[in-house]
Design an enzyme around this catalytic site. Structure first.
Site, PDB file in Angstrom:
ATOM      1  N   GLY A 125      53.980  68.317 -43.129  1.00  0.00           N
ATOM      2  CA  GLY A 125      53.288  68.874 -41.982  1.00  0.00           C
ATOM      3  C   GLY A 125      52.484  67.842 -41.229  1.00  0.00           C
ATOM      4  O   GLY A 125      52.541  66.648 -41.511  1.00  0.00           O
ATOM      5  N   SER A 126      51.718  68.331 -40.269  1.00  0.00           N
ATOM      6  CA  SER A 126      50.906  67.469 -39.419  1.00  0.00           C
ATOM      7  C   SER A 126      49.429  67.711 -39.688  1.00  0.00           C
ATOM      8  O   SER A 126      49.027  68.778 -40.166  1.00  0.00           O
ATOM      9  CB  SER A 126      51.219  67.751 -37.940  1.00  0.00           C
TER      10      SER A 126
ATOM     11  N   GLY B 175      50.921  62.735 -39.659  1.00  0.00           N
ATOM     12  CA  GLY B 175      51.752  63.732 -40.311  1.00  0.00           C
ATOM     13  C   GLY B 175      52.650  63.100 -41.349  1.00  0.00           C
ATOM     14  O   GLY B 175      52.740  61.880 -41.481  1.00  0.00           O
ATOM     15  N   GLY B 176      53.324  63.958 -42.120  1.00  0.00           N
ATOM     16  CA  GLY B 176      54.235  63.502 -43.157  1.00  0.00           C
ATOM     17  C   GLY B 176      55.331  64.508 -43.368  1.00  0.00           C
ATOM     18  O   GLY B 176      55.644  65.319 -42.489  1.00  0.00           O
TER      19      GLY B 176
ATOM     20  N   ASP C  42      52.426  59.942 -55.615  1.00  0.00           N
ATOM     21  CA  ASP C  42      52.785  59.402 -54.297  1.00  0.00           C
ATOM     22  C   ASP C  42      51.709  58.438 -53.797  1.00  0.00           C
ATOM     23  O   ASP C  42      51.207  58.564 -52.682  1.00  0.00           O
ATOM     24  CB  ASP C  42      52.992  60.538 -53.293  1.00  0.00           C
TER      25      ASP C  42
END
Length: 833
Positions: free
Chosen positions: A505-506, A501-502, A616
Site C-alpha cells: 500500500g501507500s 509506498g510498497g 524484511d
C-alpha cells in the site's frame, strides 16, 4: 532330477523373460522400441527426481501423459505431451515408439499425440527420461544422438538447463504457454517468447504483449528491465546469440534446490523454488508485479482491483459467463450482460433507450476512439447513436468512446487521484432511476432546506466527533486507538500527500485534531493486506522501543485497512544514502543509525515475550526522526516465534538482495535471517550506494564481495567509503562495521552473530576478529566474467585523512569474539567473560 528340463522350473523363467522384454519395469527410465507404457506404469529418472506417466490435474476427468516431480509431495507437472487432446481411459491408452516416433494411442489404437518426425532415424530408437526432467528420443546405436527432446517443446514450465529462445535455422521458437486452468492442461491464453530484439514478451493470445524484459545487455549481463538479476546469488543465467540460435538458459549450483519458471494461467511468469520445510512451492520472483497489469486477466466486462480477494469482479449489469471457470481461478471468459441492450430495437412496444451507469475511480481500457465533439452531452450522444459503443468518458474537453467488449478495466480505491469516471452503457432497466426534473419549486425548496439542515447536523456531529477523538488521543497515551475511515480521510486531506509506498500500500501524511502529524498507511491489497494488517497490529501494537516505529492506531472498516504511525520527518535511510539530491549523512550519523537499528532488532529478537523476526530489513524500512534517530518500521512480513522454539517454518518473504541463503533452501528460519539482511544493509551504509548496481560503462558492480576481499587481504578500508565523505571516518569504527557486516552475511547461520552481540561490538564493548569471505561472495569473486568489482580508483583523489581514535587501554579491557572457520555450531557466539 533334471532341473533344466523340468517344465515347472522353466515356466517362471519364461514368464520373467516375457515381462522383461515387453513390460517396462517399475522405476526404469527407458522405453525401448518394443515396449509400451500404460495405466499406472511410470518411468523414473535414474536419480529419482522425475517420473513420467499418466496423470490428471486436480479433479479433472481427463488424463494426460506428462513429466512430474517425483520427490515433491505436491503433484507438480513439469511437461505435458497431449495437452490439446486428453484421453479418458489410461488403461486402454498407451505411450510407445512407432516407426521411430513417440506416440500416444487411445483404446482403438488411434494416435492422440506424436513427435511427428519425418526422418525418425533407425528402428532401434529408445526414449530416456533424464534426471534434469528432459524426455529424449535417442538413436539406440548412438546414445549421444538426440533425435527429439521435450526440452525443445516445453509446455508451461522452463526447467534448469533447458533453452528458451529462437532457432534461426528452422525459424521456430521455444516458448512457454500457460495451462487453461488448474484442471485443464490445454494451452491457455498467456505465453512468454523471446523476440528477435533479444527481449522477452508476455503475450495474450499471441496478439497483445503486456510486459517486456527489455533487451539483453551483454555488458551488464542482465535484461535491461529486470534489475533483480543483479541481486541473484542462487541461479546462473546465460544468454547465447549466434548465427544459428538465440536463447536464454539457467542453472542452479546447489543441486538440492528445486527450481522452475512457469507461465502461470494467471498471466504471470513466475520463478518458484520448492521449500521442503513447508511442503510447498514458494514464489521467488514474478512479473508483472500487479495482477491487474495482465492483459485480459478478468476477461470482457470484468473489472480488476488489487483490493479484492480474487482481483476480478463483473461490472454493474453483468454476471460471470462461466462460474465454474471462475471457481478454478480462470476469469478469462469474463462477464456477460444480464439484460440485452435496446439499441436497434427502439421500435418495440414500451422500449426505452439505453442509459449510462456512472463508474467512479476507474482506469478505463486503452485505445479508445475520440470523436470530435464540443461537450459531454455530445460525447454521450455519440456513444448512444452507435449500437457498438459500450462506454464513454469525458475529461478535459476530450471525448473517448469504446466499441465492443471492454477489456482491462481497473477499479482504483476511492480518493485515488489517478481514477477517472467511466460511463457504462446498459439497458434502461439496469440503471437506477434518477430524480424527476419536473418537481415543483416548493418541493425543490423544501428538499433543499432539508438537505442543508442535514448537512449542518453532519458537520456539527463530525466536529464533535473529531474533538472527542482528539481528547482520547491525548488521554490514551501508550494504547492503540481505533480510527474511523472518514476521520483518517479528513486527516490526510483525502489522501492527497503521498509519502511513499510498497507492495502492500501507500503511506500518506496526515494531521490529527490535536495537531499531531502522523503517517497513515493505506493497505491496498486485501488478499495479502488483511494478513499483513493483522500481523502488523498484533506485532508492533504491543511493543515500545526508542528504535522501533510507534503505532498509534488503526482503522478496520470492511476492506478499508489503515495503520496510523508517528510521522518520521526525515523519511527512510535509503533516501539519504542513495540520492544525490539529499543531504550527505556524515560518518558519525551513519554509525549511530547502524547502532540504533541493531538495538531495535535486538529488542525484537531477544527482549520481547515472543521472538519477532522482522523478515524484511533494508534501508527502505529504517525511518529517521528529526534527530536522525533510526526506527525499524514495516512489520507486515514479521514472524512471531515462541521462546520454546529455535526455528519457525514460513513461506519465503522479504526483498531480493537482502535474503539469507536459508530462505532459498527452504529450511526453517531463525532470527539469523534478519542478521543476514542487516549485514547486507551495513555494506550500503559504508559505500553510500546499492550493493549491486550498473555503472555508466555497463559493468555490474557488487560491493560486498569487494569489501570482503579488501577487509580480509588487509587493504585500505577507506577505499570502501562513500566518496562523498572525503575519506572522513573513524578508522576503528569503519573496521568494526566492515567486520560485523562480513560476519553477518556468512552462509551458515551458526557463523553469524546474534543481534545482541552486534550491538556490543558496535558499542566497542567486544572486539571481533577477522572474518572469512563467505562462499557465496567468493564465488562471485572467482567469476570475473559475471561481475566486476568497484575499482580502487573510484575513491581516488580524496585526500582527507581519517580520524583515528584507537585506544590501547580500551582495547585491552574488551572481550574478544573468536570466530574461526572451523568453529563448531553454537560456539562462535555467547562465550564471553
Amino acid at each position: 532330477m533334471d532341473i533344466e528340463n523340468n517344465p515347472w522350473f522353466q515356466l517362471p523363467l519364461l514368464l520373467l523373460c516375457f515381462c522383461l522384454c515387453i513390460c517396462p519395469s517399475l522405476g526404469a527410465d527407458t522405453i525401448a522400441a518394443n515396449e509400451t507404457l500404460s495405466g499406472d506404469q511410470t518411468l523414473v529418472s535414474s536419480g529419482g527426481d522425475f517420473k513420467l506417466g499418466f496423470f490428471r490435474p486436480g479433479n479433472s476427468s481427463f488424463w494426460y501423459v506428462g513429466i512430474l516431480y517425483n520427490k515433491v509431495s505436491v503433484p507438480t507437472v513439469a511437461w505435458v505431451a497431449n495437452g490439446e487432446k486428453p484421453i479418458f481411459d489410461r488403461f486402454s491408452a498407451q505411450l510407445k515408439i512407432s516407426d521411430g516416433n513417440l506416440v500416444i494411442v487411445n483404446g482403438s489404437q488411434s494416435p492422440v499425440w506424436s513427435t511427428n518426425l519425418t526422418s525418425p532415424g533407425s528402428s532401434s530408437v529408445k526414449a530416456v527420461l533424464g534426471d534434469n526432467g528432459n524426455f529424449a528420443l535417442m538413436d539406440g546405436l548412438n546414445s549421444s544422438q538426440i533425435i527429439w527432446q521435450s526440452f525443445d517443446h516445453p509446455s508451461n514450465t522452463w526447467l534448469p538447463g533447458a533453452k528458451l529462445g529462437i532457432n534461426k535455422r528452422t525459424n521456430t521458437s521455444q516458448l512457454l504457454t500457460s495451462f487453461k486452468n488448474e484442471e485443464d492442461a490445454a494451452p491457455g491464453l498467456f505465453s512468454v517468447q523471446l523476440q528477435p530484439s533479444s527481449e522477452y514478451y508476455l503475450w495474450w493470445k499471441m496478439t497483445e504483449h503486456y510486459w517486456t524484459s527489455g533487451p539483453w545487455d551483454p555488458k551488464a549481463k542482465i535484461f535491461s528491465l529486470v534489475p533483480d538479476m543483479l541481486r541473484n546469488y542462487i541461479y546462473n543465467f546465460s544468454y547465447v546469440d549466434n548465427e544459428n540460435e538465440s536463447y536464454f538458459t539457467y542453472s542452479v549450483d546447489n543441486t538440492s534446490i528445486l527450481s522452475r519458471f512457469i507461465m502461470d494461467f494467471s498471466g504471470q511468469v513466475q520463478q518458484l523454488t520448492w521449500l521442503e520445510g513447508t511442503k510447498q512451492w514458494n514464489l521467488f520472483w514474478s512479473q508483472p508485479r500487479q495482477m491487474c497489469e495482465v492483459y485480459g486477466f478478468c476477461g470482457p466486462f470484468g473489472v480488476c482491483s488489487e483490493s479484492t480477494d480474487n482481483f476480478c469482479q463483473c461490472l454493474h449489469g453483468f454476471t460471470q459467463t462461466s462460474p465454474n471457470e471462475w471457481n478454478l481461478s480462470d476469469r478469462s471468459g469474463g462477464c456477460s450482460r444480464t439484460t440485452n441492450l435496446n439499441c436497434g430495437n427502439n421500435t418495440a412496444v414500451n422500449s426505452q433507450k439505453d442509459r449510462f451507469h456512472t463508474l467512479s475511480y476507474m482506469n478505463p481500457p486503452g485505445d479508445p476512439q475520440t470523436p470530435d465533439v464540443g461537450s459531454e452531452k455530445q460525447c454521450e450522444a455519440a456513444c448512444l447513436d452507435n449500437c457498438n459503443c459500450t462506454a464513454y468518458a469525458y475529461e478535459g474537453s476530450i471525448c473517448s468512446i469504446w466499441m465492443g467488449d471492454l477489456f482491462n478495466v481497473q477499479q482504483y480505491n476511492p480518493g485515488d487521484s489517478n481514477g477517472k469516471t467511466l460511463y457504462l452503457r446498459l439497458a434502461a432497466s439496469e440503471v437506477p432511476d434518477s430524480p424527476k426534473k419536473n418537481n415543483t419549486v416548493i418541493i425543490a425548496g423544501s428538499v433543499g432546506a432539508a438537505a442543508v439542515a442535514a448537512l449542518l447536523v453532519i458537520v456539527l456531529l463530525g466536529a464533535w466527533r473529531w474533538r472527542s477523538r482528539g481528547g482520547r488521543t491525548k488521554s490514551a497515551e501508550g494504547s492503540l486507538l481505533a480510527f474511523g475511515y472518514r476521520d483518517l480521510q479528513a486527516a490526510t486531506k483525502n489522501f492527497s500527500e503521498r509519502l511513499g509506498g510498497g507492495g502492500f500500500g501507500s503511506v500518506f501524511k496526515g494531521t490529527l485534531p490535536d495537531s499531531t502529524i502522523v503517517a497513515v498507511k493505506k493497505l491496498e491489497s486485501v488478499s495479502q493486506g488483511e494478513k499483513q494488517f493483522r500481523t502488523e497490529v498484533s506485532t508492533i501494537g504491543t511493543i515500545q522501543h526508542v528504535n522501533l516505529v510507534r503505532l498509534r492506531g488503526f482503522c478496520s472498516e470492511g476492506n478499508k485497512k489503515l495503520l496510523v504511525y508517528d510521522y518520521m520527518q526525515n523519511g527512510s535511510i535509503d533516501a539519504h544514502l542513495f540520492s544525490q539530491e539529499s543531504k550527505i549523512l556524515d560518518w558519525n550519523t551513519r554509525y549511530q543509525i547502524a547502532l540504533g537499528t541493531a538495538r531495535g532488532l535486538t529488542y525484537l529478537h531477544e527482549k520481547c515475550r515472543d521472538c519477532i523476526i522482522h523478515c524484511d530489513i533494508k534501508p527502505e524500512n529504517i525511518l529517521l526522526d528529526t534527530e536522525f534517530c533510526p526506527k525499524v518500521a514495516d512489520f507486515g512480513l514479521a514472524k512471531l516465534m515462541g521462546r520454546e522454539f529455535s526455528r519457525v517454518l514460513t513461506t519465503m518473504r522479504g526483498t531480493r538482495g537482502y535474503l539469507a541463503p536459508e530462505w532459498i533452501t527452504g529450511v526453517a528460519i531463525t532470527a539469523k535471517a534478519d542478521v543476514y539482511s542487516y549485514g547486507m544493509m551495513l555494506f550500503e551504509f559504508v559505500s553510500g550506494r546499492r550493493n549491486s548496481e550498473q555503472s555508466g560503462d555497463g559493468k555490474v558492480h557488487f560491493f560486498p564481495t569487494w569489501a570482503a576481499k579488501k577487509l580480509t587481504e588487509g587493504g585500505d578500508l577507506l577505499e570502501l567509503l562513500d566518496p562523498r565523505l572525503g575519506r572522513d571516518a573513524d578508522m576503528e569504527e569503519l573496521t568494526r562495521m566492515c567486520r560485523v557486516a562480513c560476519w553477518c552475511v556468512q552462509d551458515e547461520e551458526r557463523d553469524r552473530p546474534p543481534m545482541g552481540q552486534v550491538v556490543q561490538i558496535l558499542e566497542g564493548v567486544l572486539d571481533v576478529n577477522m572474518p572469512r569471505v563467505p562462499r557465496s561472495l567468493q564465488v562471485l569473486a572467482d567469476n570475473q566474467e559475471q561481475i566486476v568489482f568497484f575499482t580502487e580508483s573510484s575513491s581516488s583523489g580524496q585526500s582527507s585523512q581519517a580520524k583515528s581514535n584507537t585506544s590501547t587501554a580500551s582495547s585491552q579491557s574488551k572481550s574478544t569474539t573468536s570466530m574461526n572457520s572451523n568453529t563448531e555450531a553454537g560456539m562462535s557466539w555467547g562465550h564471553f567473560d
